[in-house]
Design an enzyme around this catalytic site. Sequence first.
Site, PDB file in Angstrom:
ATOM      1  N   ASN A  45      55.710 105.048  79.596  1.00  0.00           N
ATOM      2  CA  ASN A  45      54.970 103.936  79.050  1.00  0.00           C
ATOM      3  C   ASN A  45      54.777 104.060  77.401  1.00  0.00           C
ATOM      4  O   ASN A  45      54.953 105.104  76.966  1.00  0.00           O
ATOM      5  CB  ASN A  45      53.702 104.129  79.715  1.00  0.00           C
ATOM      6  CG  ASN A  45      52.709 105.075  79.620  1.00  0.00           C
ATOM      7  OD1 ASN A  45      53.480 106.316  79.510  1.00  0.00           O
ATOM      8  ND2 ASN A  45      51.472 105.114  79.416  1.00  0.00           N
ATOM      9  N   GLU A  47      52.667 102.735  74.390  1.00  0.00           N
ATOM     10  CA  GLU A  47      51.516 102.034  73.987  1.00  0.00           C
ATOM     11  C   GLU A  47      51.704 101.439  72.497  1.00  0.00           C
ATOM     12  O   GLU A  47      52.454 101.775  71.782  1.00  0.00           O
ATOM     13  CB  GLU A  47      50.361 102.902  74.127  1.00  0.00           C
ATOM     14  CG  GLU A  47      50.213 103.177  75.839  1.00  0.00           C
ATOM     15  CD  GLU A  47      48.728 103.899  76.195  1.00  0.00           C
ATOM     16  OE1 GLU A  47      48.029 104.228  75.250  1.00  0.00           O
ATOM     17  OE2 GLU A  47      48.587 104.032  77.327  1.00  0.00           O
ATOM     18  N   CYS A  56      54.887  99.219  80.370  1.00  0.00           N
ATOM     19  CA  CYS A  56      54.893 100.218  81.325  1.00  0.00           C
ATOM     20  C   CYS A  56      56.069 101.038  81.541  1.00  0.00           C
ATOM     21  O   CYS A  56      57.202 100.674  80.932  1.00  0.00           O
ATOM     22  CB  CYS A  56      54.463  99.517  82.732  1.00  0.00           C
ATOM     23  SG  CYS A  56      53.123  98.977  82.778  1.00  0.00           S
ATOM     24  N   GLU A  58      57.735 101.573  84.379  1.00  0.00           N
ATOM     25  CA  GLU A  58      58.615 101.114  85.074  1.00  0.00           C
ATOM     26  C   GLU A  58      59.583 100.075  84.417  1.00  0.00           C
ATOM     27  O   GLU A  58      60.656  99.994  84.489  1.00  0.00           O
ATOM     28  CB  GLU A  58      57.981 100.382  86.357  1.00  0.00           C
ATOM     29  CG  GLU A  58      56.825 101.304  87.093  1.00  0.00           C
ATOM     30  CD  GLU A  58      55.663 101.471  86.689  1.00  0.00           C
ATOM     31  OE1 GLU A  58      55.394 101.598  85.370  1.00  0.00           O
ATOM     32  OE2 GLU A  58      54.719 101.625  87.485  1.00  0.00           O
ATOM     33  N   CYS A 104      52.132  98.495  88.492  1.00  0.00           N
ATOM     34  CA  CYS A 104      51.092  97.331  88.414  1.00  0.00           C
ATOM     35  C   CYS A 104      51.692  95.977  88.768  1.00  0.00           C
ATOM     36  O   CYS A 104      53.073  96.008  89.038  1.00  0.00           O
ATOM     37  CB  CYS A 104      50.759  97.264  86.896  1.00  0.00           C
ATOM     38  SG  CYS A 104      52.169  96.432  85.790  1.00  0.00           S
ATOM     39  N   CYS A 107      54.985  94.863  86.809  1.00  0.00           N
ATOM     40  CA  CYS A 107      56.143  95.470  87.285  1.00  0.00           C
ATOM     41  C   CYS A 107      56.653  95.042  88.628  1.00  0.00           C
ATOM     42  O   CYS A 107      57.920  95.329  88.627  1.00  0.00           O
ATOM     43  CB  CYS A 107      55.890  97.162  87.210  1.00  0.00           C
ATOM     44  SG  CYS A 107      55.746  97.521  85.334  1.00  0.00           S
TER      45      CYS A 107
HETATM   46  N1  THU Z   1      51.168 101.984  82.968  1.00  0.00           N
HETATM   47  C1  THU Z   1      52.480 102.183  83.526  1.00  0.00           C
HETATM   48  O1  THU Z   1      53.199 102.788  82.695  1.00  0.00           O
HETATM   49  N2  THU Z   1      52.837 101.572  84.712  1.00  0.00           N
HETATM   50  C2  THU Z   1      51.994 101.047  85.741  1.00  0.00           C
HETATM   51  O2  THU Z   1      52.316 100.742  86.419  1.00  0.00           O
HETATM   52  C3  THU Z   1      50.473 101.024  85.220  1.00  0.00           C
HETATM   53  C4  THU Z   1      50.021 101.486  84.043  1.00  0.00           C
HETATM   54  C5  THU Z   1      50.765 102.427  81.782  1.00  0.00           C
HETATM   55  C6  THU Z   1      50.267 101.434  80.879  1.00  0.00           C
HETATM   56  C7  THU Z   1      49.257 102.258  80.026  1.00  0.00           C
HETATM   57  O3  THU Z   1      49.816 102.748  79.096  1.00  0.00           O
HETATM   58  C8  THU Z   1      48.699 103.061  80.888  1.00  0.00           C
HETATM   59  O4  THU Z   1      49.504 103.268  82.081  1.00  0.00           O
HETATM   60  C9  THU Z   1      47.284 102.966  81.118  1.00  0.00           C
HETATM   61  O5  THU Z   1      47.333 101.790  81.978  1.00  0.00           O
END
Ligand code: THU
Length: 146
Positions: A45, A47, A56, A58, A104, A107
């Site tokens: 991920n 940010e 994300c 994925e 999520c 994704c």
């Molecule tokens: N996140 C992912 O990398 N994959 C997911 O399927 C759900 C959430 C990350 C996004 C964010 O940086 C952190 O998790 C918290 O939501």
Amino acid sequence: MREDVIKLLIEEAQKARQMAYAPYSNYLVGAALIVPSGNIFTGCNVENASYGLTNCAERTAIFKAVSSGQRHIDAIAIVGGPLVESEADVDASSKIKTDYAYPCGACRQVLSEFLPESGDIYVIVAKSVDDYKLYKLSELLPYSFK
Ligand code: THU
């Protein structure tokens, strides 16, 4: 799906998680996917101070694969969890607590664009190489848009 491939994908996702850039949520996620040639692509991920721009793990892995010319994904493993301060409930090698970090909805939809010949993608949600859940994308995203 083959057990050795599952474990390899989990290990690669664990390594990818070490690259997570998540200073806002402190929730670190790694993903590793395999394509029909056997090549593996990983992602973490990423940010941003403008929170909604976060990508994300994925989708990072998927976009790396697609931008390398791939159009089909056989399986993806995901490893994630919060960075924690206490020693409780933390794996020995790091300060990262591991959840079953399910992909999520966004994704899941992006994965559904790149189905393999078999018509379904295996999704492995892992706490460790010995503690994981195995799904098919069609279970996690029934009636997807396409
Ligand atoms: N996140 C992912 O990398 N994959 C997911 O399927 C759900 C959430 C990350 C996004 C964010 O940086 C952190 O998790 C918290 O939501």
